[in-house]
Scaffold this active site. Structure first.
Site, PDB file in Angstrom:
ATOM      1  N   GLY A   1       9.781  -5.185   7.448  1.00 40.15           N
ATOM      2  CA  GLY A   1       9.528  -6.615   7.579  1.00 40.15           C
ATOM      3  C   GLY A   1       9.633  -7.407   6.295  1.00 40.15           C
ATOM      4  O   GLY A   1      10.405  -8.369   6.212  1.00 40.15           O
TER       5      GLY A   1
ATOM      6  N   LYS B   1       0.782  -1.238   0.000  1.00 39.42           N
ATOM      7  CA  LYS B   1       0.000   0.000   0.000  1.00 39.42           C
ATOM      8  C   LYS B   1       0.806   1.275   0.000  1.00 39.42           C
ATOM      9  O   LYS B   1       1.877   1.355   0.582  1.00 39.42           O
ATOM     10  CB  LYS B   1      -0.894   0.007   1.235  1.00 39.42           C
TER      11      LYS B   1
HETATM   12  P1  AMP Z   1       3.870  -3.987   2.990  1.00 43.22           P
HETATM   13  O1  AMP Z   1       3.558  -4.631   4.315  1.00 43.22           O
HETATM   14  O2  AMP Z   1       3.042  -2.792   2.685  1.00 43.22           O
HETATM   15  O3  AMP Z   1       5.346  -3.762   2.805  1.00 43.22           O
HETATM   16  O4  AMP Z   1       3.424  -5.031   1.886  1.00 43.22           O
HETATM   17  C1  AMP Z   1       4.038  -6.272   1.714  1.00 43.22           C
HETATM   18  C2  AMP Z   1       3.084  -7.147   0.967  1.00 43.22           C
HETATM   19  O5  AMP Z   1       2.749  -6.559  -0.246  1.00 43.22           O
HETATM   20  C3  AMP Z   1       3.660  -8.498   0.641  1.00 43.22           C
HETATM   21  O6  AMP Z   1       3.008  -9.477   1.392  1.00 43.22           O
HETATM   22  C4  AMP Z   1       3.381  -8.655  -0.848  1.00 43.22           C
HETATM   23  O7  AMP Z   1       2.830  -9.908  -1.181  1.00 43.22           O
HETATM   24  C5  AMP Z   1       2.360  -7.578  -1.121  1.00 43.22           C
HETATM   25  N1  AMP Z   1       2.375  -7.125  -2.516  1.00 43.22           N
HETATM   26  C6  AMP Z   1       3.435  -6.794  -3.245  1.00 43.22           C
HETATM   27  N2  AMP Z   1       3.070  -6.489  -4.502  1.00 43.22           N
HETATM   28  C7  AMP Z   1       1.731  -6.626  -4.580  1.00 43.22           C
HETATM   29  C8  AMP Z   1       0.777  -6.467  -5.621  1.00 43.22           C
HETATM   30  N3  AMP Z   1       1.149  -6.098  -6.850  1.00 43.22           N
HETATM   31  N4  AMP Z   1      -0.516  -6.689  -5.327  1.00 43.22           N
HETATM   32  C9  AMP Z   1      -0.870  -7.074  -4.092  1.00 43.22           C
HETATM   33  N5  AMP Z   1      -0.020  -7.249  -3.072  1.00 43.22           N
HETATM   34  C10 AMP Z   1       1.274  -7.030  -3.302  1.00 43.22           C
END
Ligand code: AMP
Length: 396
Positions: free
Chosen positions: A354, A198
């Site tokens: 993380g 996000k």
């Molecule tokens: P964050 O905690 O915001 O750093 O998000 C990490 C998560 O984002 C990981 O579990 C990824 O699987 C997810 N992620 C990365 N790229 C995408 C994408 N294109 N669509 C959905 N989720 C994503």
């Protein structure tokens, strides 16, 4: 400010705030001891310099009062093994038992206090509670970077009862030094790589980095909010509609500051959120309805590689795609290897947050980058330019 390296700990009782928030299985065995292992050098330093150590930490999220599953007593066998001493335990972090056991502690001995968060006063930053913890020791040391962005009793408030005898442990001082190598002393070109699900959690850091870095590479789910802001078609990809304008403003600010904002030009798209979904490569501005982008594409991977390999300072937070699924992990892997190559050529690379830490560990590259930060939220807030209460309380 005192320093763990040259302080005389002889006959001193040192209360150390550690981060022993380790994962436990249903037999209460530690499944990942990284955080405990990380604190061992600090503890051993005090013991070998003639001091006694009182350890305090939180574990999990107890709701109201003591809960056996969150008791720090489960950590005693492993901690004793790692330190090579029989660690004592006080089944309440304040009160008679903690007072008596602390008073009787001899140089070279270690006492672990029960979970601080069995008291709501810990997270509320209660001064009377902090004073009771402070009364157990002569010296306060903070070595819990992961909670340094919280003004809790044990991470910040307690420091005022040790106006002279307070200091950072090795983890804290390493984190601060290494993050400063990026935010204060970073050699140009500086590149920040930001990904993850996000925009919402990252927009502040993006805005703060705009006047500090030369390149910002955007990947992960959050790229689609930027692509939408640029008029692209994102199909069913993750988009935060309420942040489209914010994303646009960030890109405009970047342009005014001569910062290159790199938005992926291609993506790996899938017909469902599943490793076994049908997939194809696609222009990231033309994703058909019914399809979602789950990774950056090969063209973007190469473009990001080129920018990373030409950088002297690199900060990476957040995966480029859904790296937990093998069919959407290539972009994250490309970035990880590019960072390793740049590091070999002399760049300074800091990995934090993380999921990028999980990714670098998954590719077994954690020893091939300059520094892997342990405190996700705390690291981001530090980079955002916020004063961390746990740091400010000591470094006044
Ligand atoms: P964050 O905690 O915001 O750093 O998000 C990490 C998560 O984002 C990981 O579990 C990824 O699987 C997810 N992620 C990365 N790229 C995408 C994408 N294109 N669509 C959905 N989720 C994503």
């Amino acid at each position: 400010m005192h320093n763990i390296e040259n302080f005389d700990f002889t006959n001193k009782k040192v209360i150390i705030r550690v981060d022993f928030n380790v994962p436990l299985n249903d037999k209460f065995e530690i499944t990942d001891d990284t955080r405990m292992r990380a604190a061992v050098p600090t503890i051993k330093k005090v013991l070998s310099s003639g001091g006694a150590v009182i350890l305090m930490s939180h574990l999990g999220r107890p709701k109201s009062g003591p809960e056996h599953k969150f008791s720090l007593i489960h950590l005693i066998p492993e901690l004793s093994k790692q330190l090579g001493v029989n660690v004592q335990f006080a089944d309440d972090c304040i009160g008679d038992e903690a007072i008596n056991k602390s008073a009787n502690l001899k140089p070279g001995e270690v006492l672990l206090l029960e979970n601080l968060r069995f008291y709501k006063e810990e997270t509320s930053g209660d001064e009377i509670f902090a004073k009771k913890l402070a009364a157990l020791a002569d010296v306060y040391m903070n070595d819990a970077f992961g909670t340094a962005h919280r003004a809790h009793a044990s991470t910040a408030i307690i420091a005022k009862f040790f106006p002279k005898n307070k200091m950072f442990g090795y983890i804290m001082s390493n984190e601060i030094q290494n993050i400063n190598k990026v935010v204060k002393e970073g050699k140009t070109p500086i590149t920040a790589i930001l990904g993850g699900a996000k925009v919402s959690g990252k927009i502040e850091i993006i805005n703060n980095l705009i006047d500090k870095v030369d390149n910002i590479l955007i990947g992960g789910g959050m790229m689609f909010t930027f692509i939408k802001a640029l008029g692209g078609k994102v199909g069913n990809s993750l988009v935060e509609e309420n942040l489209v304008e914010t994303a646009k403003a960030a890109m405009e600010k970047a342009e005014e500051n001569d910062v290159c904002f790199h938005i992926p030009t291609d993506a790996v798209i899938a017909d469902k959120f599943d490793n076994n979904a049908e997939t194809k490569f696609c222009n990231s501005y033309e994703i058909p309805d019914g399809w979602m982008g789950l990774d950056i594409g090969p063209e973007t991977g190469q473009a990001f590689r080129d920018v990373i390999e030409a950088s002297e300072t690199i900060l990476w937070n957040g995966p480029m795609g859904v790296f937990e699924m093998s069919n959407f992990s290539q972009g994250t892997e490309d970035v990880a290897f590019a960072i390793v190559d740049a590091t070999k050529k002399g760049a300074f690379s800091l990995i934090g947050g993380g999921d990028s830490v999980a990714a670098i560990n998954k590719f077994k590259l954690q020893n091939d980058v300059s520094y892997v930060s342990t405190g996700g939220g705390a690291m981001l807030e530090f980079i955002e330019g916020k004063l961390l209460p746990g740091v400010a309380a000591i470094d006044d």
